[in-house]
Design an enzyme around this catalytic site. Sequence first.
Site, mmCIF file in Angstrom:
data_model
loop_
_atom_site.group_PDB
_atom_site.id
_atom_site.type_symbol
_atom_site.label_atom_id
_atom_site.label_comp_id
_atom_site.label_asym_id
_atom_site.label_seq_id
_atom_site.Cartn_x
_atom_site.Cartn_y
_atom_site.Cartn_z
ATOM 1 N N LYS A 13 90.900 69.546 -27.962
ATOM 2 C CA LYS A 13 90.926 69.597 -26.496
ATOM 3 C C LYS A 13 89.909 70.622 -25.949
ATOM 4 C CE LYS A 13 94.839 70.890 -24.790
ATOM 5 N NZ LYS A 13 94.981 71.995 -23.848
ATOM 6 N N ARG A 88 101.937 70.957 -17.149
ATOM 7 C CA ARG A 88 102.512 70.809 -18.485
ATOM 8 C C ARG A 88 103.897 70.181 -18.422
ATOM 9 N NH1 ARG A 88 99.466 75.014 -21.200
ATOM 10 N NH2 ARG A 88 99.976 75.502 -23.305
ATOM 11 N N ARG A 127 92.363 75.248 -41.431
ATOM 12 C CA ARG A 127 91.781 76.357 -40.652
ATOM 13 C C ARG A 127 92.025 77.699 -41.329
ATOM 14 N NH1 ARG A 127 93.913 75.738 -34.553
ATOM 15 N NH2 ARG A 127 93.121 73.687 -34.032
ATOM 16 N N ARG A 162 95.998 81.905 -39.837
ATOM 17 C CA ARG A 162 96.651 82.529 -38.664
ATOM 18 C C ARG A 162 98.112 82.126 -38.607
ATOM 19 N NH1 ARG A 162 93.985 81.265 -33.014
ATOM 20 N NH2 ARG A 162 95.649 79.794 -33.277
ATOM 21 N N ARG A 173 105.387 73.823 -32.553
ATOM 22 C CA ARG A 173 104.583 73.644 -31.331
ATOM 23 C C ARG A 173 104.466 72.172 -30.962
ATOM 24 N NH1 ARG A 173 99.349 76.702 -32.912
ATOM 25 N NH2 ARG A 173 98.493 76.188 -30.887
HETATM 26 P P1 AMP Z 1 97.244 77.735 -23.543
HETATM 27 O O1 AMP Z 1 96.059 78.646 -23.605
HETATM 28 O O2 AMP Z 1 97.067 76.573 -22.603
HETATM 29 O O3 AMP Z 1 97.715 77.285 -24.914
HETATM 30 O O4 AMP Z 1 98.447 78.594 -22.918
HETATM 31 C C1 AMP Z 1 98.895 79.769 -23.523
HETATM 32 C C2 AMP Z 1 100.291 80.110 -23.045
HETATM 33 O O5 AMP Z 1 100.285 80.306 -21.625
HETATM 34 C C3 AMP Z 1 101.325 79.021 -23.277
HETATM 35 O O6 AMP Z 1 101.892 79.097 -24.565
HETATM 36 C C4 AMP Z 1 102.346 79.360 -22.185
HETATM 37 O O7 AMP Z 1 103.119 80.485 -22.567
HETATM 38 C C5 AMP Z 1 101.468 79.792 -21.033
HETATM 39 N N1 AMP Z 1 101.076 78.651 -20.173
HETATM 40 C C6 AMP Z 1 99.820 78.193 -19.934
HETATM 41 N N2 AMP Z 1 99.817 77.161 -19.086
HETATM 42 C C7 AMP Z 1 101.139 76.954 -18.765
HETATM 43 C C8 AMP Z 1 101.814 75.998 -17.938
HETATM 44 N N3 AMP Z 1 101.132 75.040 -17.276
HETATM 45 N N4 AMP Z 1 103.161 76.093 -17.840
HETATM 46 C C9 AMP Z 1 103.858 77.038 -18.481
HETATM 47 N N5 AMP Z 1 103.284 77.947 -19.311
HETATM 48 C C10 AMP Z 1 101.943 77.921 -19.448
#
Ligand code: AMP
Length: 223
Positions: A13, A88, A127, A162, A173
Amino acid sequence: MRLVLVGPPGSGKGTQAKRLIKSLGLTYIGTGDILRESIRQKTAVGREAEPLLKLGLLVPDPMVNDMVAELFRSAKRPERFVLDGYPRTVAQAVSFDALMRQEYLRLDAVINLAIDDEEVVSRISFRRVCSSPTCGAPYHLNAQPPKVAGVCDLCGAALICREDDLEETVRRRLVEFHKSTDALLDHYERQGLVRNIPALGSSESIFQTILKSLPPEPGPRLV
Ligand code: AMP
Protein backbone atom coordinates in the site's frame (compact mmCIF):
# COMPACT_ATOMS: atom_id res chain seq x y z
CA MET A 1 -8.57 12.61 -8.41
CA ARG A 2 -9.77 11.80 -4.89
CA LEU A 3 -8.87 8.33 -3.71
CA VAL A 4 -9.01 6.14 -0.63
CA LEU A 5 -6.38 3.39 -0.53
CA VAL A 6 -7.17 0.19 1.39
CA GLY A 7 -4.96 -2.84 1.90
CA PRO A 8 -3.59 -5.06 4.67
CA PRO A 9 -0.02 -4.80 5.96
CA GLY A 10 2.28 -6.34 3.34
CA SER A 11 0.01 -5.46 0.39
CA GLY A 12 2.41 -2.80 -0.92
CA LYS A 13 0.00 0.00 0.00
CA GLY A 14 2.79 2.45 0.91
CA THR A 15 4.58 1.86 -2.41
CA GLN A 16 1.40 2.36 -4.45
CA ALA A 17 0.51 5.50 -2.47
CA LYS A 18 3.91 7.00 -3.35
CA ARG A 19 3.47 6.14 -7.04
CA LEU A 20 -0.01 7.69 -7.15
CA ILE A 21 1.18 10.90 -5.49
CA LYS A 22 4.07 11.24 -7.92
CA SER A 23 2.28 10.32 -11.11
CA LEU A 24 -1.05 12.09 -10.49
CA GLY A 25 0.28 14.95 -8.33
CA LEU A 26 -1.98 14.07 -5.39
CA THR A 27 -1.66 15.22 -1.77
CA TYR A 28 -0.91 12.36 0.62
CA ILE A 29 -3.08 12.18 3.74
CA GLY A 30 -1.98 9.48 6.17
CA THR A 31 -3.78 9.53 9.50
CA GLY A 32 -1.07 7.30 11.02
CA ASP A 33 1.55 9.94 10.07
CA ILE A 34 -0.58 12.79 11.48
CA LEU A 35 -1.04 10.89 14.76
CA ARG A 36 2.69 10.08 15.02
CA GLU A 37 3.47 13.79 14.45
CA SER A 38 0.97 14.77 17.20
CA ILE A 39 2.69 12.32 19.56
CA ARG A 40 6.10 13.79 18.67
CA GLN A 41 4.78 17.31 19.36
CA LYS A 42 3.11 16.12 22.61
CA THR A 43 -0.26 17.74 21.73
CA ALA A 44 -3.42 16.79 23.67
CA VAL A 45 -4.41 14.40 20.84
CA GLY A 46 -0.89 12.98 20.79
CA ARG A 47 -0.95 12.25 24.54
CA GLU A 48 -4.29 10.42 24.22
CA ALA A 49 -3.26 8.51 21.10
CA GLU A 50 0.21 7.39 22.19
CA PRO A 51 -0.69 4.35 24.36
CA LEU A 52 -3.20 3.14 21.72
CA LEU A 53 -0.66 3.30 18.90
CA LYS A 54 1.86 1.45 21.09
CA LEU A 55 -0.66 -1.37 21.53
CA GLY A 56 -1.59 -1.39 17.82
CA LEU A 57 -5.20 -0.45 18.71
CA LEU A 58 -7.35 1.96 16.72
CA VAL A 59 -7.81 5.41 18.22
CA PRO A 60 -11.45 6.49 18.83
CA ASP A 61 -13.43 7.39 15.69
CA PRO A 62 -14.20 11.01 16.80
CA MET A 63 -10.48 11.68 17.26
CA VAL A 64 -9.54 10.85 13.64
CA ASN A 65 -12.80 12.26 12.25
CA ASP A 66 -12.06 15.63 13.92
CA MET A 67 -8.44 15.55 12.72
CA VAL A 68 -9.49 14.96 9.09
CA ALA A 69 -12.36 17.49 9.26
CA GLU A 70 -9.94 20.13 10.60
CA LEU A 71 -7.60 19.49 7.67
CA PHE A 72 -10.38 19.78 5.07
CA ARG A 73 -11.79 22.93 6.67
CA SER A 74 -8.39 24.63 6.90
CA ALA A 75 -6.85 26.97 4.34
CA LYS A 76 -4.66 24.03 3.31
CA ARG A 77 -7.71 22.02 2.17
CA PRO A 78 -6.50 19.30 -0.23
CA GLU A 79 -8.40 19.29 -3.54
CA ARG A 80 -6.90 16.14 -5.07
CA PHE A 81 -5.66 13.54 -2.64
CA VAL A 82 -4.99 9.96 -1.70
CA LEU A 83 -6.14 8.93 1.78
CA ASP A 84 -4.09 6.18 3.43
CA GLY A 85 -5.35 4.64 6.69
CA TYR A 86 -8.63 6.58 6.77
CA PRO A 87 -11.54 5.83 6.81
CA ARG A 88 -10.86 2.58 8.67
CA THR A 89 -14.35 1.91 10.08
CA VAL A 90 -17.90 2.37 8.78
CA ALA A 91 -18.48 5.14 11.36
CA GLN A 92 -15.44 6.98 9.96
CA ALA A 93 -16.69 6.47 6.37
CA VAL A 94 -20.11 7.90 7.27
CA SER A 95 -18.47 10.92 8.89
CA PHE A 96 -16.14 11.37 5.89
CA ASP A 97 -19.07 11.11 3.42
CA ALA A 98 -20.78 13.98 5.30
CA LEU A 99 -17.58 16.04 5.32
CA MET A 100 -17.14 15.55 1.55
CA ARG A 101 -20.73 16.68 0.98
CA GLN A 102 -20.25 19.78 3.14
CA GLU A 103 -17.09 20.63 1.24
CA TYR A 104 -18.72 19.97 -2.18
CA LEU A 105 -16.13 17.30 -2.92
CA ARG A 106 -16.67 13.81 -4.29
CA LEU A 107 -14.59 10.64 -3.89
CA ASP A 108 -13.61 9.08 -7.23
CA ALA A 109 -12.59 5.58 -6.13
CA VAL A 110 -11.67 3.31 -3.24
CA ILE A 111 -8.68 1.21 -4.31
CA ASN A 112 -8.70 -2.14 -2.52
CA LEU A 113 -5.33 -3.90 -2.78
CA ALA A 114 -6.63 -7.45 -2.50
CA ILE A 115 -4.30 -10.15 -1.27
CA ASP A 116 -4.74 -13.51 0.41
CA ASP A 117 -3.87 -13.63 4.13
CA GLU A 118 -1.47 -16.57 3.62
CA GLU A 119 0.39 -14.60 0.93
CA VAL A 120 0.73 -11.66 3.37
CA VAL A 121 2.13 -13.95 6.09
CA SER A 122 4.59 -15.50 3.67
CA ARG A 123 5.70 -12.10 2.25
CA ILE A 124 6.25 -10.55 5.66
CA SER A 125 8.22 -13.57 6.90
CA PHE A 126 10.99 -12.56 4.42
CA ARG A 127 11.36 -9.07 5.95
CA ARG A 128 14.38 -8.23 8.10
CA VAL A 129 15.74 -4.99 9.55
CA CYS A 130 19.15 -3.98 10.83
CA SER A 131 19.21 -4.23 14.65
CA SER A 132 21.27 -1.06 15.06
CA PRO A 133 18.97 1.72 16.33
CA THR A 134 20.98 4.30 14.38
CA CYS A 135 20.75 2.34 11.09
CA GLY A 136 17.58 0.20 10.88
CA ALA A 137 18.06 -0.52 7.14
CA PRO A 138 15.29 -2.75 5.72
CA TYR A 139 15.97 -6.00 3.79
CA HIS A 140 13.90 -8.68 2.06
CA LEU A 141 15.44 -12.16 1.94
CA ASN A 142 14.21 -12.65 -1.65
CA ALA A 143 13.87 -9.25 -3.27
CA GLN A 144 16.65 -7.36 -1.47
CA PRO A 145 18.91 -9.79 0.44
CA PRO A 146 22.02 -8.61 2.35
CA LYS A 147 25.41 -9.45 0.78
CA VAL A 148 26.30 -11.62 3.81
CA ALA A 149 23.44 -13.60 5.36
CA GLY A 150 22.20 -12.08 8.62
CA VAL A 151 24.50 -9.03 8.46
CA CYS A 152 23.64 -5.41 7.54
CA ASP A 153 25.44 -4.23 4.36
CA LEU A 154 25.61 -0.67 5.68
CA CYS A 155 26.83 -1.02 9.26
CA GLY A 156 27.65 -4.71 9.87
CA ALA A 157 25.10 -5.16 12.70
CA ALA A 158 22.94 -8.29 12.91
CA LEU A 159 19.63 -8.42 11.01
CA ILE A 160 16.49 -9.16 13.00
CA CYS A 161 12.78 -9.72 12.42
CA ARG A 162 10.75 -6.72 13.68
CA GLU A 163 8.24 -7.60 16.39
CA ASP A 164 5.52 -6.26 14.06
CA ASP A 165 6.59 -8.79 11.42
CA LEU A 166 6.46 -11.92 13.62
CA GLU A 167 3.90 -14.40 12.25
CA GLU A 168 1.72 -14.27 15.37
CA THR A 169 1.61 -10.44 15.26
CA VAL A 170 0.91 -10.39 11.53
CA ARG A 171 -2.00 -12.82 11.94
CA ARG A 172 -3.41 -10.69 14.77
CA ARG A 173 -3.17 -7.54 12.62
CA LEU A 174 -4.90 -9.35 9.73
CA VAL A 175 -7.82 -10.34 11.99
CA GLU A 176 -8.11 -6.70 13.14
CA PHE A 177 -7.86 -5.51 9.54
CA HIS A 178 -10.69 -7.75 8.30
CA LYS A 179 -12.88 -6.93 11.32
CA SER A 180 -13.19 -3.29 10.27
CA THR A 181 -12.31 -3.35 6.56
CA ASP A 182 -14.80 -5.91 5.26
CA ALA A 183 -17.74 -3.74 6.42
CA LEU A 184 -15.97 -0.60 5.17
CA LEU A 185 -15.67 -2.10 1.68
CA ASP A 186 -19.38 -3.07 1.73
CA HIS A 187 -20.18 0.56 2.57
CA TYR A 188 -18.23 1.86 -0.46
CA GLU A 189 -19.38 -1.03 -2.67
CA ARG A 190 -22.92 0.31 -2.26
CA GLN A 191 -21.69 3.63 -3.65
CA GLY A 192 -20.06 1.83 -6.62
CA LEU A 193 -16.62 3.16 -5.65
CA VAL A 194 -14.60 0.00 -4.92
CA ARG A 195 -11.89 -1.09 -7.38
CA ASN A 196 -10.54 -4.52 -6.40
CA ILE A 197 -6.93 -4.67 -7.51
CA PRO A 198 -5.06 -7.99 -7.09
CA ALA A 199 -1.87 -7.06 -5.20
CA LEU A 200 0.22 -9.70 -6.96
CA GLY A 201 3.02 -9.28 -9.49
CA SER A 202 5.45 -6.39 -9.85
CA SER A 203 4.70 -3.06 -8.22
CA GLU A 204 4.73 -1.51 -11.74
CA SER A 205 2.08 -3.91 -13.08
CA ILE A 206 -0.11 -3.36 -9.98
CA PHE A 207 0.24 0.39 -10.47
CA GLN A 208 -0.81 0.14 -14.14
CA THR A 209 -3.89 -1.90 -13.12
CA ILE A 210 -4.80 0.82 -10.59
CA LEU A 211 -4.43 3.57 -13.22
CA LYS A 212 -6.64 1.66 -15.68
CA SER A 213 -9.34 1.24 -13.03
CA LEU A 214 -9.65 4.99 -12.35
CA PRO A 215 -12.35 7.16 -13.90
CA PRO A 216 -11.11 9.84 -16.31
CA GLU A 217 -10.32 13.16 -14.63
CA PRO A 218 -12.20 16.14 -15.99
CA GLY A 219 -9.71 18.31 -17.85
CA PRO A 220 -9.38 22.09 -17.35
CA ARG A 221 -12.23 24.17 -18.77
CA LEU A 222 -11.11 25.80 -21.99
CA VAL A 223 -13.66 28.60 -22.11
P1 AMP B 1 -0.94 3.41 10.12
O1 AMP B 1 0.32 4.20 9.94
O2 AMP B 1 -2.02 3.76 9.13
O3 AMP B 1 -0.68 1.91 10.18
O4 AMP B 1 -1.53 3.82 11.55
C1 AMP B 1 -0.80 3.64 12.72
C2 AMP B 1 -1.72 3.64 13.93
O5 AMP B 1 -2.42 4.89 14.01
C3 AMP B 1 -2.82 2.59 13.88
O6 AMP B 1 -2.38 1.35 14.38
C4 AMP B 1 -3.87 3.23 14.80
O7 AMP B 1 -3.48 3.09 16.15
C5 AMP B 1 -3.76 4.70 14.45
N1 AMP B 1 -4.65 5.07 13.33
C6 AMP B 1 -4.29 5.56 12.11
N2 AMP B 1 -5.35 5.82 11.34
C7 AMP B 1 -6.44 5.48 12.11
C8 AMP B 1 -7.86 5.50 11.87
N3 AMP B 1 -8.36 5.90 10.68
N4 AMP B 1 -8.67 5.09 12.88
C9 AMP B 1 -8.19 4.70 14.06
N5 AMP B 1 -6.86 4.62 14.34
C10 AMP B 1 -5.99 5.02 13.39
